[in-house]
Write a protein that holds these residues in place. Structure first.
Motif, mmCIF file in Angstrom:
data_model
loop_
_atom_site.group_PDB
_atom_site.id
_atom_site.type_symbol
_atom_site.label_atom_id
_atom_site.label_comp_id
_atom_site.label_asym_id
_atom_site.label_seq_id
_atom_site.Cartn_x
_atom_site.Cartn_y
_atom_site.Cartn_z
ATOM 1 N N GLU A 61 12.785 -48.019 5.223
ATOM 2 C CA GLU A 61 13.203 -49.340 4.678
ATOM 3 C C GLU A 61 12.364 -50.298 5.687
ATOM 4 O O GLU A 61 11.789 -51.496 5.099
ATOM 5 C CB GLU A 61 14.679 -49.680 5.231
ATOM 6 C CG GLU A 61 15.095 -51.019 4.956
ATOM 7 C CD GLU A 61 16.370 -51.310 5.247
ATOM 8 O OE1 GLU A 61 17.049 -52.148 4.770
ATOM 9 O OE2 GLU A 61 17.056 -50.513 6.025
ATOM 10 N N HIS A 105 15.926 -45.308 7.787
ATOM 11 C CA HIS A 105 15.671 -46.687 8.239
ATOM 12 C C HIS A 105 14.144 -46.963 8.336
ATOM 13 O O HIS A 105 13.912 -48.149 8.083
ATOM 14 C CB HIS A 105 16.185 -46.390 9.635
ATOM 15 C CG HIS A 105 15.768 -47.457 10.626
ATOM 16 N ND1 HIS A 105 16.300 -48.878 10.740
ATOM 17 C CD2 HIS A 105 15.114 -47.458 11.725
ATOM 18 C CE1 HIS A 105 15.708 -49.560 11.525
ATOM 19 N NE2 HIS A 105 14.964 -48.921 12.303
ATOM 20 N N TYR A 106 13.262 -46.164 8.771
ATOM 21 C CA TYR A 106 11.950 -46.354 8.974
ATOM 22 C C TYR A 106 11.255 -46.587 7.630
ATOM 23 O O TYR A 106 10.271 -47.550 7.279
ATOM 24 C CB TYR A 106 11.261 -45.369 9.495
ATOM 25 C CG TYR A 106 11.373 -45.472 11.168
ATOM 26 C CD1 TYR A 106 10.831 -46.448 11.928
ATOM 27 C CD2 TYR A 106 12.369 -44.604 11.812
ATOM 28 C CE1 TYR A 106 10.842 -46.602 13.194
ATOM 29 C CE2 TYR A 106 12.122 -44.592 13.288
ATOM 30 C CZ TYR A 106 11.793 -45.540 14.078
ATOM 31 O OH TYR A 106 11.953 -45.874 15.306
ATOM 32 N N ALA A 152 18.228 -48.869 3.009
ATOM 33 C CA ALA A 152 18.263 -47.543 3.592
ATOM 34 C C ALA A 152 19.507 -46.655 2.404
ATOM 35 O O ALA A 152 19.186 -45.349 2.528
ATOM 36 C CB ALA A 152 19.007 -47.744 5.085
ATOM 37 N N SER A 182 23.058 -44.068 9.346
ATOM 38 C CA SER A 182 22.356 -43.750 10.568
ATOM 39 C C SER A 182 21.070 -42.610 10.282
ATOM 40 O O SER A 182 20.461 -42.070 11.222
ATOM 41 C CB SER A 182 23.435 -42.600 11.304
ATOM 42 O OG SER A 182 23.867 -41.365 10.503
#
Length: 441
Positions: free
Chosen positions: A283, A280-281, A291, A275
């Motif tokens: 990746e 995330h970004y 991630a 989460s």
């Protein structure tokens, strides 16, 4: 009649008089703990081991354990001798009991020991623990201690043989209990745990220690360089006059104001492979392979702590450099504009030379702080995965407190102090010596 002059200090004496309180404070706050750590490092000193929980230069007896055990030895051996059907066994047990009493009598020949034994026995009979370490431990002759300890171990072995030869399990258990009691009594007679520089010799060959030093050095160099570059850029930007400059300056300092442990926990959530928005970004932008890479791999773990530290501490570097920038007279830039100098030339010929002292101070503080890094790594990665991000301070903490090995942990503490002292020497003597040129008489 001439009036007697009052006592006065000359300028040099006054200088020393004003410095002495600071030197005393440095000794009490810094040097004394280091000296204590060095002294502890010369011992095999472990709080989780009763045999090595004190600093012992000579043989020592734990009177609480010894007196408590000795109280039961006579009664158990007498019961075994009475119950034994074999005369040889009875004779053996009687002789053991007699020899133990002889050793005990020799121990009590020392008046101080005898007095302590009486006090300890009284406390035990009243079901009170012995909390005074001076009363609990007593130094004894090394040769006597070794002889008594070896004798008890020998008697223990004899009782174990009798127990193994006994056909009845109940009888064997009685002999085994008596043997265990003698073994416990032998352990109450403690050897000296002074080992000199053996701990240092051990850590010179310790791959984990050198790995932690490399991790610390790599972390320090990368973070300090990045923070210097980014801090310089931020300082140059917020040094300019523009609308809302005060709000921007205050907001820039927010990351530095956040407690390190809180910041580490926050970044732990941001790095989470499931989460975490940062993971995330990163990746999505193809900066990292996936991630989960940040906290589950060696390279990812090091990248994570470096990014978190740069985010948090760059404002501190910018603040120190901003203070230096504001000491540079604006007239120098105006004069250089008249001479046709561009911004790069102004920075290289005016800003950087006049900012040298501020850069030195900023680098010194940040390098020392980065080399001693603990809370960020401890909270964010715990030194993992597989000790890939373990700094020397984290390693020292795990040894000193988690394992309660004060001897080896003190060695690591002394090593940290030596590296910090070396870094300070390099900065002050080799880089900043010209800053003080001509300022002393």
């Amino acid at each position: 009649m001439r009036k007697k002059r009052s006592f006065q200090l000359n300028e040099k004496q006054l200088g020393y008089a004003m410095v002495i309180p600071s030197l005393i404070l440095v000794f009490v706050v810094v040097l004394w703990p280091v000296a204590q750590s060095f002294w502890n490092s010369l011992f095999d000193y472990r709080l989780n081991d009763p045999n090595r929980s004190e600093l012992m230069l000579s043989a020592t007896i734990d009177l609480e354990r010894y007196v408590d055990n000795h109280f039961y030895i006579n009664s158990q051996l007498e019961e075994l001798a009475t119950a034994a059907e074999d005369e040889e066994i009875t004779s053996t047990i009687t002789n053991i009991n007699k020899e133990i009493n002889n050793y005990h009598s020799q121990l009590l020949e020392d008046d101080k020991t005898k007095e302590k034994v009486g006090k300890v026995d009284e406390l035990i009979m009243n079901f009170q623990p012995v909390t005074d370490s001076e009363l609990k431990y007593q130094k004894i002759d090394n040769d006597f201690a070794e002889t008594y300890r070896d004798a008890l171990k020998g008697y223990q072995a004899e009782l174990v043989k009798i127990a193994e030869a006994s056909e009845a399990s109940a009888v064997a258990d009685n002999y085994q209990q008596a043997a265990d009691l003698l073994g416990a009594t032998a352990k109450a007679i403690l050897k000296s745990n002074f080992i000199g520089f053996d701990n240092y010799a051990k850590y010179i060959q310790d791959a984990r220690m050198w790995k932690s030093i490399w991790n610390t050095t790599f972390f320090t160099v990368v973070t300090v360089v990045l923070e210097l570059i980014l801090g310089m850029c931020i300082a140059l930007l917020i040094n300019r006059a523009f609308k809302g400059r005060g709000i921007i300056r205050a907001s820039v300092l927010i990351p530095w104001a956040i407690p390190t442990a809180v910041a580490a926990m926050m970044w732990g959530f941001l790095y989470d492979g499931q989460s975490g928005i940062v993971a995330h970004y990163l990746e999505v932008l193809n900066i990292i392979p996936d991630a989960s890479w940040l906290l589950s791999t060696s390279s990812g773990g090091m990248f994570s702590i470096i990014l978190a530290d740069v985010w948090k501490t760059t404002p501190y570097m910018a603040l120190l450099l901003l203070a230096g920038l504001q000491t540079i007279p604006n007239s120098l830039y105006e004069a250089s504009n008249v001479d046709g100098a561009n911004k790069f030339q102004q920075f290289w010929r005016i800003t950087l030379p006049l900012l040298k002292s501020s850069i030195l101070v900023a680098l010194l503080f940040r390098t020392l702080d980065a080399f001693r890094v603990f809370d960020l790594i401890f909270v964010l990665t715990g030194g993992g995965p597989a000790n890939a991000t373990e700094s020397i301070s984290v390693y020292a903490y795990k040894t000193l407190f988690a394992q309660q090995n004060f001897g080896e942990g003190s060695v690591l503490s002394v090593i940290v102090f030596l590296f910090v002292a070396l870094i300070s020497f390099i900065y002050v003597k080799l880089i900043g010596s010209d800053l003080f040129a001509g300022r002393t008489k």
